[in-house]
Scaffold this active site. Structure first.
Site, short mmCIF file in Angstrom:
data_model
loop_
_atom_site.label_atom_id
_atom_site.label_comp_id
_atom_site.label_asym_id
_atom_site.label_seq_id
_atom_site.Cartn_x
_atom_site.Cartn_y
_atom_site.Cartn_z
N GLY A 34 0.85 -1.18 0.00
CA GLY A 34 0.00 0.00 0.00
C GLY A 34 0.89 1.22 0.00
O GLY A 34 2.01 1.18 0.53
N ASP A 105 -11.11 -4.47 -3.82
CA ASP A 105 -12.14 -5.00 -2.92
C ASP A 105 -11.74 -4.54 -1.51
O ASP A 105 -11.23 -5.30 -0.71
CB ASP A 105 -12.20 -6.53 -3.01
CG ASP A 105 -13.23 -7.13 -2.08
OD1 ASP A 105 -14.09 -6.38 -1.57
OD2 ASP A 105 -13.18 -8.35 -1.84
N ASN A 167 -1.37 11.11 -5.55
CA ASN A 167 -1.94 9.78 -5.80
C ASN A 167 -3.44 9.76 -6.05
O ASN A 167 -4.22 9.23 -5.25
CB ASN A 167 -1.64 8.87 -4.60
CG ASN A 167 -0.49 7.92 -4.86
OD1 ASN A 167 -0.09 7.72 -6.01
ND2 ASN A 167 0.05 7.34 -3.82
N TYR A 168 -3.88 10.29 -7.18
CA TYR A 168 -5.31 10.25 -7.53
C TYR A 168 -5.72 8.85 -7.96
O TYR A 168 -5.04 8.20 -8.75
CB TYR A 168 -5.61 11.23 -8.67
CG TYR A 168 -7.05 11.18 -9.10
CD1 TYR A 168 -8.05 11.67 -8.27
CD2 TYR A 168 -7.42 10.61 -10.33
CE1 TYR A 168 -9.38 11.61 -8.66
CE2 TYR A 168 -8.75 10.57 -10.72
CZ TYR A 168 -9.73 11.05 -9.87
OH TYR A 168 -11.04 10.98 -10.25
N ASP A 281 5.81 5.17 -5.09
CA ASP A 281 6.11 5.15 -3.66
C ASP A 281 7.62 5.07 -3.42
O ASP A 281 8.16 5.71 -2.52
CB ASP A 281 5.41 3.97 -2.99
CG ASP A 281 3.92 3.96 -3.26
OD1 ASP A 281 3.31 5.04 -3.23
OD2 ASP A 281 3.37 2.87 -3.51
N ASP A 317 5.13 -4.93 -4.13
CA ASP A 317 4.94 -3.50 -3.90
C ASP A 317 6.17 -2.82 -3.31
O ASP A 317 6.38 -1.63 -3.52
CB ASP A 317 3.78 -3.28 -2.92
CG ASP A 317 2.41 -3.42 -3.56
OD1 ASP A 317 2.22 -4.36 -4.36
OD2 ASP A 317 1.53 -2.59 -3.27
#
Length: 340
Positions: A34, A105, A167-168, A281, A317
């Protein structure tokens, strides 16, 4: 060792093996990630005390997410426990002219339902040097937006430097909703990071005739909107990544920055992509590292771009590179030769 705090959601990522499509998959590869968690991992890799603030369920999947952060050196002291859900996202990796796809989700996740009472922000920021957040967290809903602002107020109360990655995410809110919330939060921000879509969708600034799909980047347009953004919000630095999307497999990668006096465009890397998720990120994490180390904004930008170029070659990530590896690329060694 300086303390860096990030606030956001860590999610369970499920991906079909290799380059399979969702409809082909009979199994999924599992990782966690994330936006703000990814930044924390980068900074932990660079030797900083990185703390991630979030909320996760008490069940085993929530614990697995906590364990994943700890594995890479991120402190989880400020992860509140409760709620029912870990957010999930499904990633289908693209190749050549076929783009990657993401299905979310995440509705009703623990962090989306968290409140200010779940955290002691005065304690969290009392000895911190830097706070980083992104536009994803306030997009999760009114509670998350209020939580983000409470954290920002506490950070500024304790004279903590604040950075944002705009971060749109169109799947989370509309440009109108983003502008209403994020424009208010910019009063707390020192370092603003984003890209051309973020600047337009979140804050209403469009950089000239830039078209990333054709690789046409009008740098003069970026310089113009950077000046406007700095004048309107009082940022110390305005920074944008620059991605030329030749295909899903090959990108040109660079960045530009403005400090109120000088506009600077970094070196550009031609990147063969293994996994581009987390690329922005890792860019933010590299910039934060550079500025915390006392580098001038040009050198900090170059470090961020090089770190992110390397991240594009790593599955998952998280950017699992070290400072010496980034510095080696900065010295010009992009050969990829085996290190023995």
């Amino acid at each position: 060792m300086k303390k860096v705090v990030t606030l956001g959601e860590i999610m369970l990522r499920l991906s079909p093996p290799g380059y399979q499509r969702f409809v082909q998959a009979e199994s999924f590869d599992v990782v966690y990630g994330g936006g703000e968690a990814n930044v924390a991992v980068s900074l932990a890799n660079y030797g900083y005390d990185a703390y991630f603030v979030s909320k996760l369920p008490k069940h085993e999947i929530g614990q697995a997410a906590v364990n994943h952060l700890r594995r890479f050196g991120v402190h989880t002291d400020y992860v509140a426990r409760g709620g029912d859900r870990v957010g999930i996202y499904y990633l289908e990796s693209g190749a050549s002219m076929r783009p990657s796809k993401v299905v979310y989700d995440r509705a009703g996740s623990s962090i989306a339902e968290a409140t200010v009472e779940d955290f002691d922000f005065d304690a969290i920021f009392s000895d911190a040097s830097w706070f980083h957040f992104s536009g994803i967290t306030p997009a999760l809903g009114e509670k998350a937006a209020a939580l983000t602002e409470a954290a920002l107020k506490a950070a500024k109360k304790h004279d903590v430097t604040v950075s944002v990655d705009l971060n749109y995410r169109k799947n989370l809110w509309t440009p109108e909703e983003a502008k209403a919330v994020m424009s208010n939060l910019m009063q707390y921000v020192d370092v603003c990071i984003g890209n051309e879509e973020d600047a337009e969708k979140v804050l209403g600034f469009k950089p000239g005739k830039t078209d990333v799909t054709s690789g046409d980047l009008e740098l003069a347009g970026y310089q113009d909107i950077f000046k406007q953004m700095k004048e309107q919000f009082g940022f110390k630095y305005v920074i944008s990544s620059l991605r030329k999307s030749y295909s899903a497999s090959d990108n040109g990668w660079s960045a530009c920055a403005y400090d109120g006096n000088e506009f600077y465009h970094s070196r550009e890397y031609d990147v063969r992509i293994v996994d581009r998720v987390g690329g922005g990120d890792s860019f933010a994490g590299g910039i934060i590292y550079g500025l915390l180390e006392g580098k001038n904004f040009k050198d900090a930008l170059e470090f961020g771009v090089a770190a992110s170029a390397l991240k594009h070659t790593i599955f998952g990530d998280f950017n699992m590179v070290t400072v010496p590896e980034v510095e080696n690329l900065l010295k010009g060694d992009a050969s990829g030769r085996v290190q023995r």
